[in-house]
Design an enzyme around this catalytic site. Sequence first.
Site, PDB file in Angstrom:
ATOM      1  N   TRP B 324       1.037  -1.233   0.202  1.00 37.74           N
ATOM      2  CA  TRP B 324      -0.038   0.129   0.043  1.00 37.74           C
ATOM      3  C   TRP B 324       0.961   1.281  -0.051  1.00 37.74           C
ATOM      4  CZ3 TRP B 324      -0.435   4.136   3.322  1.00 37.74           C
ATOM      5  CH2 TRP B 324      -1.782   4.921   3.237  1.00 37.74           C
ATOM      6  N   HIS B 325       2.060   1.123   0.666  1.00 41.13           N
ATOM      7  CA  HIS B 325       2.969   2.404   0.780  1.00 41.13           C
ATOM      8  C   HIS B 325       3.677   2.747  -0.567  1.00 41.13           C
ATOM      9  CE1 HIS B 325       2.266   1.856   5.067  1.00 41.13           C
ATOM     10  NE2 HIS B 325       2.729   2.870   5.111  1.00 41.13           N
ATOM     11  N   GLY B 326       3.885   1.637  -1.249  1.00 42.08           N
ATOM     12  CA  GLY B 326       4.477   2.123  -2.400  1.00 42.08           C
ATOM     13  C   GLY B 326       4.596   0.839  -3.443  1.00 42.08           C
TER      14      GLY B 326
END
Lengths: 367, 474
Positions: B324-326
């Site tokens: 989700w973060h990257g």
Amino acid sequence: MPSSTSSSDSEPVYSRRVPEISWPRVAVVAAFLAAAGVGIWEAAWRIGEHYEASYRNSDGQFAEVRRRVDRREPNATVFIGSSRTQFDIDLDVWQELTGVHGIQLALEGSNPLPILTDLADDEDFAGLLVVGITPPLVLMPGIGSRADALERYYNETPSEWASNKLSYPLERTFAFYNPDAALFRLLERQPWWPEREGLPFEAPEVRKIENMRRDRQSDLWNRVEDDPELNQVVTSTWKAILETLPPPPPEEEARAAFETLLANVARDVGKIRERGGEVVFIRPPSSDWFRDFENRATPRERVWEPIVGAAGAVGVHFEDYPELREAHTPEWSHISSRDKAQWTRALVGILKARMAESGVHRPEIGS
Amino acid sequence: MLFNSLTFVAFFVIVLALHNAPLPWKVKKTNLLLASYIFYAAWNPPFVLLLWLSTIVDWWVAKGIYATEEKSRRRALVGVSIAVNLGLLGYFKYGGFLLENWQALMTAIGVTWTAPGWNIVLPVGISFYTFQTMAYSLDVYLRRARPADSFLDFALFVTFFPQLVAGPIVRPTQLIPQFQEPVRANRNQLLWGLGLMTLGLFEKMVIADGALAPAADAVFGADGAVPFADAWLGTLAFAGQIFSDFAGYSTVAIGAALCLGFSLPDNFRFPYAALGFSDFWRRWHISLSTWLRDYLYIPLGGNRKGWHRTQANLMITMLLGGLWHGAAWTFVVWGGLHGLYLGIERFIRERWGDAKVASTAGFRLFLALLTYFLVNLTWVFFRSKDFPQALSMTRAMLGFGAPDGELVLSTFLVTTVIAVTVGMLIVHWFMRNRRLEEVVARSPWWLTGLVWAGMMFLIVITQGTGNAFIYFQF
């Protein structure tokens, strides 16, 4: 990740608590102390350091000035180059002599040739382009440290545009609102930090040396000229920067890169001419150790002459004209703000004559 | 629009004035909605279309789910919401990553195929608002909530500018009810809200951008390997930077909402004083960790299906949380490390959790420092541009780095990182079981005023670089 199996179905609506204290009293004290602190800080910079309010030379300011090209100002005259072009040309004198207020797009510490390419590709530009050459910088790959300025022009968001506009009144009011006076930069340059053994030497940041106007004209700060201590700081910074430049690439590679550079210059100048524009080159003065370094590392016949030759353009090198040579460069690299008007006057006269000699007639300069 | 920009200052003054003007509640809500669109469009106007798409789809999906008891239809409708929201996320955020990996896979099996160029600009905050709208449809599907009665309230829930682009990710049940009745901040809420905004900007502009970013950038931007000390200092700097940056954003968001009379939940609770990783995730990015818990971990079975499934569910949740973060494998490894830590912690707790030593002060301090140490190892993967750099940094931090690593940090940066890190750890430890509101309420009023003034003064003289918040890229 908590392993609880509780779900959000029973979560109550969140309501924040506010500490029960006398908020008006706290707010008044905080606002008063903060305002007093900022006032004292401003006074310290103005009185102690003789700072004056000045525009910040931001990427947004560059983008704003760059957009004047898009507006197809009649007889547009654009200046590109490094800080010398920015400091040495007096836009008011230029306007007085030519009737045109120039568009100042020079960027400090930068290579103007990518900007030349950008303008060559810009169909809106068909005026006179004055390219200032600073020999070591013109050989750099890419624009250099101010590459973000051109990127900002192309990709500026509405929010950035608005922030830039809102920043101007602050810039022309507060002397401390200058990158040189930012807290962490100030702390970093204090002499009390011992050297860390084994850390490679790095050139210091360039201190404030200019006062900039809204149209991006920069004047060398008088204090650089009048205060020997600051003058010494600036000249030693130039020395440190030049002495720590990366070594040049191998001969073969350098030659190939320079050939490409010349081909690009010829191509870009050709494009501008095809649209009815014209390009001239200038080499603003430098002196003392800086000039010796330039002459040694990037001799005139190996850099300046081939570039002007490839462009097939008028080129004015300060060494060829006593009236351009005489300007005082207090920190070896930029003309004193007291001499710039006279220098610009001389430059316009020489350009007019040289362009007339070459059969180049431009309404922008009245040649 | 960045919170740390002059545009936001002007924008917020106008919004505040309109919100306090004698206008009908519906007009005020419409103003807030329009302001939120302007706030978002100030980056890239066309991307407002994505917000509208997400809003309209989830509005109708939730209505449709609520109107039927037919299981297959409900499932199909919630599938539409998930497909549209994850589709947007997939296209804009993961498209390039998927293509790149597909190409690598094809090459590995001997198929020569070159992926087309993927120059898609990532819309700011897309990971946040897609999760928020999806939560709305999922809550209705899971019968946790009713659909909103008013489209205006729902649109404002999706778009509410203080938390639109970087959270806190708010649940429909937390925010939509607040839009139903007229709200205006009272004097104390307004001033406390402004105080929180100052604190958030101080964290962002002074601590994250001013004090710590230069050291983190120097170390993670170094061309070659760095030695033990610099690797640690760069990582500690990044640990402080990302906390101050992200917690700073959340604090400004909470403060801005409070100035308007709305309450947003906490997103951080002094995470560097965490005792273990369950505790860490109850303190770090709380709105995401609870979202993942409620909409991923629990639907996967949570801890109800035996030890092995629990461990697997934890790991899946954390791997996806990392992604989700990257869109990079380094983020997946970051999530995987957290999943591993959580799994090991669970294992240890089950066997030795009741041991007497666990409740001693010395052990708790040791546990806090161990947690902080291990969290820092994960940040290396979060911040590194690729695996070679992450591995080189990890080796250096564990004492196995290249002996010829080059120093990159000056004495000034070394001192700054150590001072700020020690200060931050002391504050987190002191605040571990306290709330900011309690501490402020118990402090002398003049001290609160002095601290507030100090933060404002430091924000002004730091000047700020106008850097975007790190979490915008997620």
